[in-house]
Enzyme design. Structure first.
Site, PDB file in Angstrom:
ATOM      1  N   GLU A   1      -6.978  -7.580  -0.458  1.00  0.00           N
ATOM      2  CA  GLU A   1      -7.339  -7.504   0.964  1.00  0.00           C
ATOM      3  C   GLU A   1      -8.828  -7.188   1.021  1.00  0.00           C
ATOM      4  O   GLU A   1      -9.228  -6.027   0.958  1.00  0.00           O
ATOM      5  CB  GLU A   1      -6.552  -6.423   1.715  1.00  0.00           C
ATOM      6  CG  GLU A   1      -5.109  -6.766   1.996  1.00  0.00           C
ATOM      7  CD  GLU A   1      -4.423  -5.740   2.916  1.00  0.00           C
ATOM      8  OE1 GLU A   1      -5.130  -5.011   3.646  1.00  0.00           O
ATOM      9  OE2 GLU A   1      -3.187  -5.678   2.891  1.00  0.00           O
TER      10      GLU A   1
ATOM     11  N   GLU B   1       0.829  -1.212   0.000  1.00  0.00           N
ATOM     12  CA  GLU B   1       0.000   0.000   0.000  1.00  0.00           C
ATOM     13  C   GLU B   1       0.868   1.269   0.000  1.00  0.00           C
ATOM     14  O   GLU B   1       0.613   2.208   0.748  1.00  0.00           O
ATOM     15  CB  GLU B   1      -0.941   0.005   1.219  1.00  0.00           C
ATOM     16  CG  GLU B   1      -2.008  -1.075   1.162  1.00  0.00           C
ATOM     17  CD  GLU B   1      -2.968  -1.017   2.343  1.00  0.00           C
ATOM     18  OE1 GLU B   1      -2.539  -0.682   3.461  1.00  0.00           O
ATOM     19  OE2 GLU B   1      -4.157  -1.302   2.143  1.00  0.00           O
TER      20      GLU B   1
END
Length: 647
Positions: free
Chosen positions: A244, A161
């Protein structure tokens, strides 16, 4: 060994020439005892998962510079081979940064001691040099386990991320070059970023044939995000995947336990799978932050500090202790079954939990009485207070000691920057308390206030003791460089204090060698040797001391081999501290703040016969000095008793 082929084409994943839908889940080997890896993987498989995603925490594998650990709970290769044995593919998140609600986002804390300061997650040459060295160890272990080499690993993630953090593309491209050098050109490298344009602009790696995946919560419409994802992948190279897909959420100390609705989560998983999208459940099984490895978050500034619980249950479908007899597991399994070509394996039963009842403890030592037994090498002297990392005490506690003549100083103690929680004591050898340290108050990172020291008319010098607890390093956001200890000058009124001693309190962390800690050993040997008169003396000392950190030990027996089962220890009525069972660090307790009351104790830690519990209590012990071994978790303690936080 069968060498296979896993690739991306026509906006699909292809396994050995056939279209493949990834139905995966995160399950972290470092949050589960190795004896339970197979059990948890079989439960994930019974839910219908065909792929396991796991991070690799650098700090677990290199706790000290050059000291590499790949055994026990850090035996990554064995975990990957076990996945393969169970016919599970693996998406490996190699870091070097992982986030994961794990201390410092997986970076070793010793990186913070390097001067000049490293710029983490950047193209800083000094930082990259250390990453190269680490990946030079890690990636050659992974290479033989890639799918095209006959192993289970089909994809390797670069960073984590990054679009939520920065936009240093030189750094990202360098990681890709490193990964390719060790893993070859065929492996799919991927990034994961939140499903917004800004995150993808900053976090994706274009022109390097790196696949861009997205993550988002149940409740967000998946297909508009997958459409955006396509813009950041080459034509035909964008199979829709949420790497995710949040099945629950994390909880910090002092919050209500986070919960998400089972049917709501299942509904949004169906929206992905029904149109041939792929999803990885975060988490499939959360596990436990054993030892001192929990992470933390910050709010608007670094003083708005929010440490994570010991439990990483995450409200995942497979609970912290592996339980699957729950609504969320069943709801998700029903969805997965609908889109699975084969029928799913049968669901294992929940493991037996046993409450072994009340455990009577006795006080075995006061922390300040043990200082003389510490290795003088663990004492560092410095003009100004220095950080835990600089001292070499990466986790746990550091004691700062300062001696001064009371008549020369005022009484207003101010420490502008302390990470994370400082308990302050003073002692006067010629005073009423026979020189025993007296508790003055606590200074906390999140509510930093000055303390007023007692105006002791002390004929001799006064000793100031400041015990600082590292409650877990920040793992996400701009305040990642989270040093611990006293990080500023210390003032008495306006006067700066110079001439400090720093004493390391030597608790061992998860998977550390040697596996025994001298201080725990001393606390337990105190338990076995404490005579009635010595016990009376300890009790007498305690009556005069409020909130002096102390050790308590007790034992419980398991009579039959087949009764060695998982249990939980309830700390209701205790204050704050850490606990060890048979010298294994089961984590932090803080029931007065909540919401976690009980710590999970997996059966492999226990043994037939006598089991030893040692507690380091920082503040106020249970008045009866009892903990309870119980058969279930409890997240209803402390300030957050008003039930759960439904997300």
């Amino acid at each position: 060994m069968n060498v296979g082929k896993f690739e991306i084409d026509e906006d699909m994943f292809w396994k050995d020439g056939h279209p493949f839908q990834i139905i995966g889940g995160d399950l972290h080997y470092f949050r589960v005892l190795p004896e339970y890896w197979e059990d948890r993987l079989l439960r994930a498989k019974a839910m219908g998962l065909n792929t396991i995603q796991t991070y690799v925490p650098w700090n677990l594998h290199e706790p000290k510079p050059g000291k590499l650990v790949f055994k026990g709970i850090a035996d990554l290769v064995s975990f990957l081979k076990l996945c393969q044995k169970l016919d599970l593919l693996v998406m490996l998140r190699a870091g070097p940064y992982i986030c994961a609600e794990w201390d410092l986002g997986g970076f070793p804390a010793w990186l913070l001691a390097i001067k000049p300061a490293l710029k983490l997650r950047s193209s800083d040459p000094a930082f990259l040099q250390l990453v190269e060295k680490w990946w030079g160890v890690l990636l050659p272990k992974i290479a033989p386990l890639l799918y095209n080499n006959g192993g289970p690993v089909v994809m390797v993630q670069i960073e984590n991320e990054f679009g939520s953090y920065g936009d240093d593309k030189v750094y990202l491209h360098h990681l890709v070059t490193l990964a390719r050098a060790h893993l070859g050109e065929d492996i799919i490298l991927y990034t994961t970023d939140g499903g917004s344009r800004e995150n993808l602009e900053k976090g994706t790696i274009r022109g390097d044939a790196v696949f861009s995946a997205v993550d988002f919560s149940a409740g967000e419409e998946p297909w508009p995000i997958f459409k955006l994802q396509k813009e950041f992948n080459a034509p035909g190279k964008s199979p829709p995947i949420c790497s995710e897909f949040y099945t629950g959420w994390l909880t910090h100390w002092g919050e209500k336990i986070a919960k998400t609705d089972a049917d709501h989560t299942a509904t949004f998983l169906r929206k992905i799978l029904s149109q041939n999208g792929s999803a990885v459940l975060y988490m499939a099984h959360g596990g436990t932050n054993f030892g001192f490895y929990n992470g933390a978050n910050t709010g608007a500034d670094e003083s708005d500090y929010q440490p994570d619980l010991t439990s990483y249950d995450y409200d995942a479908p497979i609970k912290e202790a592996g339980d699957v007899e729950n609504e969320k597991f069943n709801a998700l399994r029903r969805v997965v079954q609908t889109y699975s070509a084969a029928s799913l394996p049968s669901v294992p039963r929940d493991k037996m939990k046993t409450g072994y009842g009340p455990i009577q403890l006795q006080k075995t030592a006061l922390l300040f009485d043990l200082l003389d037994t510490f290795d003088p090498a663990d004492v560092v002297e410095s003009e100004n207070p220095i950080s835990m990392e600089t001292v070499g005490q990466m986790f746990g506690f550091l004691l700062y000691v300062y001696e001064y003549a009371g008549k020369d100083y005022g009484t207003g103690l101010h420490i502008p920057k302390v990470h994370d929680r400082a308990q302050v004591f003073v002692s006067c050898p010629s005073g009423d308390n026979s020189g025993r340290p007296t508790y003055v108050g606590t200074i906390e990172r999140w509510s930093n206030q000055a303390l007023s020291l007692p105006n002791a008319r002390c004929a001799s010098n006064i000793t100031l003791y400041i015990l600082v607890e590292n409650m877990g390093r920040v793992n996400y956001g701009q305040y990642l460089f989270d040093e611990k200890g006293i990080l500023s000058p210390v003032y008495l009124d306006e006067k700066t204090l110079h001439g400090w001693k720093m004493i390391s309190i030597p608790f061992h962390n998860l998977n550390e060698e040697p596996k025994t800690s001298p201080i725990i050993h001393a606390a337990y040997s105190g338990f076995t040797k404490v005579s009635a008169s010595a016990r009376k003396n300890l009790e007498h000392k305690s009556e005069n001391i409020s909130k002096e950190p102390a050790f308590y030990a007790g034992r419980f027996s398991i009579d039959k081999v087949n009764q060695v089962n998982d249990t939980y220890i309830s700390f209701n009525g205790w204050g704050k501290g850490i606990a060890f069972v048979n010298e294994f660090n089961i984590g932090r307790f803080w029931p007065s703040f909540g919401p976690q009351c009980n710590l999970y104790v997996p059966a492999p830690i226990l043994r037939h016969g006598e089991n030893i519990v040692v507690i380091f209590e920082l503040e106020s012990p249970n008045s009866e000095l009892i903990v309870h071994s119980v058969d279930q978790p409890d997240f209803m303690c402390g300030l957050s008793k008003s039930n759960v936080h439904q997300l």
